[in-house]
Motif scaffolding. Sequence first.
Motif, PDB file in Angstrom:
ATOM      1  N   VAL A 169      19.021  -5.028 -26.557  1.00  0.00           N
ATOM      2  CA  VAL A 169      19.930  -4.704 -25.458  1.00  0.00           C
ATOM      3  C   VAL A 169      20.836  -3.561 -25.893  1.00  0.00           C
ATOM      4  O   VAL A 169      21.388  -3.591 -26.997  1.00  0.00           O
ATOM      5  CB  VAL A 169      20.801  -5.940 -25.113  1.00  0.00           C
ATOM      6  CG1 VAL A 169      21.780  -5.621 -24.012  1.00  0.00           C
ATOM      7  CG2 VAL A 169      19.931  -7.119 -24.743  1.00  0.00           C
ATOM      8  N   LYS A 229      24.240  -1.964 -25.580  1.00  0.00           N
ATOM      9  CA  LYS A 229      25.605  -2.323 -25.182  1.00  0.00           C
ATOM     10  C   LYS A 229      26.490  -1.135 -25.515  1.00  0.00           C
ATOM     11  O   LYS A 229      26.812  -0.912 -26.685  1.00  0.00           O
ATOM     12  CB  LYS A 229      26.043  -3.570 -25.944  1.00  0.00           C
ATOM     13  CG  LYS A 229      27.301  -4.198 -25.464  1.00  0.00           C
ATOM     14  CD  LYS A 229      27.036  -4.999 -24.227  1.00  0.00           C
ATOM     15  CE  LYS A 229      28.211  -5.928 -23.989  1.00  0.00           C
ATOM     16  NZ  LYS A 229      28.032  -6.694 -22.791  1.00  0.00           N
ATOM     17  N   TRP A 250      22.778  -0.677 -30.048  1.00  0.00           N
ATOM     18  CA  TRP A 250      21.674  -1.584 -29.769  1.00  0.00           C
ATOM     19  C   TRP A 250      21.939  -2.926 -30.428  1.00  0.00           C
ATOM     20  O   TRP A 250      22.336  -2.988 -31.586  1.00  0.00           O
ATOM     21  CB  TRP A 250      20.366  -1.017 -30.318  1.00  0.00           C
ATOM     22  CG  TRP A 250      19.797   0.075 -29.488  1.00  0.00           C
ATOM     23  CD1 TRP A 250      19.866   1.409 -29.743  1.00  0.00           C
ATOM     24  CD2 TRP A 250      19.077  -0.049 -28.264  1.00  0.00           C
ATOM     25  NE1 TRP A 250      19.237   2.113 -28.755  1.00  0.00           N
ATOM     26  CE2 TRP A 250      18.738   1.238 -27.830  1.00  0.00           C
ATOM     27  CE3 TRP A 250      18.675  -1.136 -27.477  1.00  0.00           C
ATOM     28  CZ2 TRP A 250      18.017   1.465 -26.657  1.00  0.00           C
ATOM     29  CZ3 TRP A 250      17.960  -0.895 -26.318  1.00  0.00           C
ATOM     30  CH2 TRP A 250      17.639   0.387 -25.915  1.00  0.00           C
TER      31      TRP A 250
END
Length: 61
Positions: free
Chosen positions: A33, A35, A39
């Motif tokens: 993910v 953010k 990562w």
Amino acid sequence: MEYLTTAECASKWNITQRRVAIYCKDGRIAGAVLKGSMWLIPENTEKPQDPRKLRKLEQEK
């Protein structure tokens, strides 16, 4: 679920942090993910195979 950064995965997998980020960007790491600009990678993720090595093996055949 616990997450690791690209730096932590790089150390764990013995590769560069940049290579881990490329794997994330290319979608080769399931559950990664983005953010902000960092990562986050699930801690139980296995290291994906390096596509550069696969191409080299194919060329040698």
